[in-house]
Scaffold this motif. Structure first.
Motif, short mmCIF file in Angstrom:
data_model
loop_
_atom_site.label_atom_id
_atom_site.label_comp_id
_atom_site.label_asym_id
_atom_site.label_seq_id
_atom_site.Cartn_x
_atom_site.Cartn_y
_atom_site.Cartn_z
N PRO A 10 -5.38 29.35 4.60
CA PRO A 10 -5.47 30.76 4.96
C PRO A 10 -4.42 31.13 6.02
CG PRO A 10 -7.26 29.53 5.95
CD PRO A 10 -6.52 28.59 5.05
N ALA A 11 -3.96 32.35 5.96
CA ALA A 11 -3.02 32.83 6.96
C ALA A 11 -3.72 32.82 8.32
CB ALA A 11 -2.57 34.24 6.61
N THR A 12 -2.99 32.46 9.35
CA THR A 12 -3.57 32.45 10.69
C THR A 12 -2.79 33.40 11.58
OG1 THR A 12 -2.21 30.58 11.42
CG2 THR A 12 -4.38 30.07 10.50
N ILE A 13 -3.46 33.84 12.64
CA ILE A 13 -2.81 34.67 13.65
C ILE A 13 -3.12 34.06 15.01
CG2 ILE A 13 -2.93 36.78 12.28
CD1 ILE A 13 -5.30 37.64 14.01
N GLU A 14 -2.32 34.44 15.99
CA GLU A 14 -2.52 33.91 17.33
C GLU A 14 -3.17 34.96 18.22
OE1 GLU A 14 0.33 31.11 19.34
OE2 GLU A 14 0.62 32.89 20.59
N VAL A 15 -4.23 34.56 18.91
CA VAL A 15 -4.91 35.40 19.89
C VAL A 15 -4.97 34.62 21.20
CG1 VAL A 15 -6.28 36.64 18.18
CG2 VAL A 15 -7.21 34.60 19.23
N LEU A 16 -5.24 35.30 22.29
CA LEU A 16 -5.40 34.64 23.58
C LEU A 16 -6.89 34.59 23.91
CD1 LEU A 16 -2.49 36.27 25.56
CD2 LEU A 16 -2.63 33.93 24.74
N VAL A 17 -7.42 33.40 24.03
CA VAL A 17 -8.82 33.21 24.38
C VAL A 17 -8.85 32.59 25.77
CG1 VAL A 17 -10.99 32.11 23.78
CG2 VAL A 17 -9.49 32.93 21.97
N ASP A 18 -9.37 33.33 26.73
CA ASP A 18 -9.40 32.88 28.12
C ASP A 18 -8.00 32.49 28.56
OD1 ASP A 18 -10.91 32.71 30.39
OD2 ASP A 18 -11.70 30.71 29.98
N ASP A 19 -7.02 33.31 28.19
CA ASP A 19 -5.59 33.16 28.52
C ASP A 19 -4.92 31.94 27.88
OD1 ASP A 19 -5.36 35.52 30.04
OD2 ASP A 19 -6.20 34.52 31.79
N VAL A 22 -4.61 30.63 20.82
CA VAL A 22 -5.44 29.96 19.81
C VAL A 22 -5.09 30.57 18.46
CG1 VAL A 22 -7.81 29.58 19.01
CG2 VAL A 22 -7.32 29.59 21.45
N ARG A 23 -4.91 29.73 17.46
CA ARG A 23 -4.66 30.20 16.10
C ARG A 23 -5.98 30.23 15.34
NH1 ARG A 23 0.23 31.54 15.43
NH2 ARG A 23 0.00 31.93 13.22
N VAL A 24 -6.26 31.39 14.74
CA VAL A 24 -7.51 31.56 13.98
C VAL A 24 -7.18 32.18 12.63
CG1 VAL A 24 -8.98 31.79 16.02
CG2 VAL A 24 -7.96 33.81 15.04
N ALA A 28 -10.91 36.70 10.85
CA ALA A 28 -12.02 36.10 11.59
C ALA A 28 -12.49 37.06 12.68
CB ALA A 28 -11.59 34.78 12.21
N SER A 29 -13.68 36.81 13.20
CA SER A 29 -14.21 37.64 14.29
C SER A 29 -13.75 37.07 15.63
CB SER A 29 -15.73 37.69 14.24
OG SER A 29 -16.27 36.42 14.58
N ALA A 30 -13.83 37.90 16.66
CA ALA A 30 -13.52 37.43 18.01
C ALA A 30 -14.50 36.35 18.44
CB ALA A 30 -13.54 38.61 18.99
N ALA A 31 -15.75 36.42 17.98
CA ALA A 31 -16.73 35.37 18.29
C ALA A 31 -16.30 34.04 17.68
CB ALA A 31 -18.12 35.77 17.78
N ALA A 32 -15.78 34.08 16.46
CA ALA A 32 -15.28 32.86 15.82
C ALA A 32 -14.11 32.29 16.62
CB ALA A 32 -14.88 33.15 14.39
N ALA A 33 -13.26 33.16 17.14
CA ALA A 33 -12.14 32.70 17.96
C ALA A 33 -12.63 31.98 19.22
CB ALA A 33 -11.24 33.87 18.33
N LEU A 34 -13.69 32.51 19.84
CA LEU A 34 -14.28 31.84 21.00
C LEU A 34 -14.77 30.45 20.62
CD1 LEU A 34 -16.28 34.83 22.49
CD2 LEU A 34 -14.51 33.56 23.70
N LEU A 35 -15.43 30.35 19.48
CA LEU A 35 -15.95 29.06 19.03
C LEU A 35 -14.82 28.09 18.69
CD1 LEU A 35 -18.91 30.34 16.84
CD2 LEU A 35 -19.07 29.27 19.08
N VAL A 36 -13.79 28.57 18.01
CA VAL A 36 -12.64 27.72 17.68
C VAL A 36 -11.98 27.20 18.95
CG1 VAL A 36 -10.29 27.78 16.72
CG2 VAL A 36 -12.19 28.74 15.43
N ALA A 37 -11.93 28.04 19.98
CA ALA A 37 -11.30 27.65 21.24
C ALA A 37 -12.16 26.67 22.04
CB ALA A 37 -11.01 28.89 22.09
N GLY A 38 -13.39 26.44 21.60
CA GLY A 38 -14.26 25.51 22.30
C GLY A 38 -14.82 26.05 23.60
N ILE A 39 -14.91 27.36 23.70
CA ILE A 39 -15.46 27.99 24.91
C ILE A 39 -16.93 27.62 25.03
CG2 ILE A 39 -15.99 30.20 26.02
CD1 ILE A 39 -13.02 29.55 26.06
#
Length: 98
Positions: A10-19, A22-24, A28-39
């Motif tokens: 799947p295509a991924t995009i880069e977001v900043l999670v806690d600065d 992270v590629r998600v 995907a949802s922002a909640a999924a990004a938090l989980l992927v980042a291991g927050i």
């Protein structure tokens, strides 16, 4: 939990999670990004500072409140990620907006 088929990437995009970048997966949802980042916790409760993680992931429980692009109290499970989005765990109570 889920395994991506090796022939489908799947295509991924880069977001900043806690600065942190992270590629998600796109869509995907922002909640999924938090989980992927291991927050460890997407927020803490206003009374007692108990850690909370996304629970229902469908907008019912409000345990996934986070600060998204500088706006507090956003339900992270209901927000689709966009390139460059900034997602941060929410600590305690936030100011009410007029």
């Amino acid at each position: 939990m889920f395994v991506t088929r090796p022939d489908i990437r799947p295509a991924t995009i880069e977001v900043l999670v806690d600065d942190r970048p992270v590629r998600v997966p796109e869509g995907a949802s922002a909640a999924a990004a938090l989980l992927v980042a291991g927050i460890a916790a997407s927020r803490t409760t206003p009374v007692g500072a108990a850690p909370r993680l996304p629970y229902c992931l469908m907008g019912v429980c409000f345990d996934c409140l986070a600060e998204i692009d500088g706006v507090p109290n956003r339900q992270a499970c209901m927000v689709t990620v966009a390139p460059g989005m900034r997602i941060a765990p929410q600590q305690g109570a936030r100011e009410a907006r007029p």
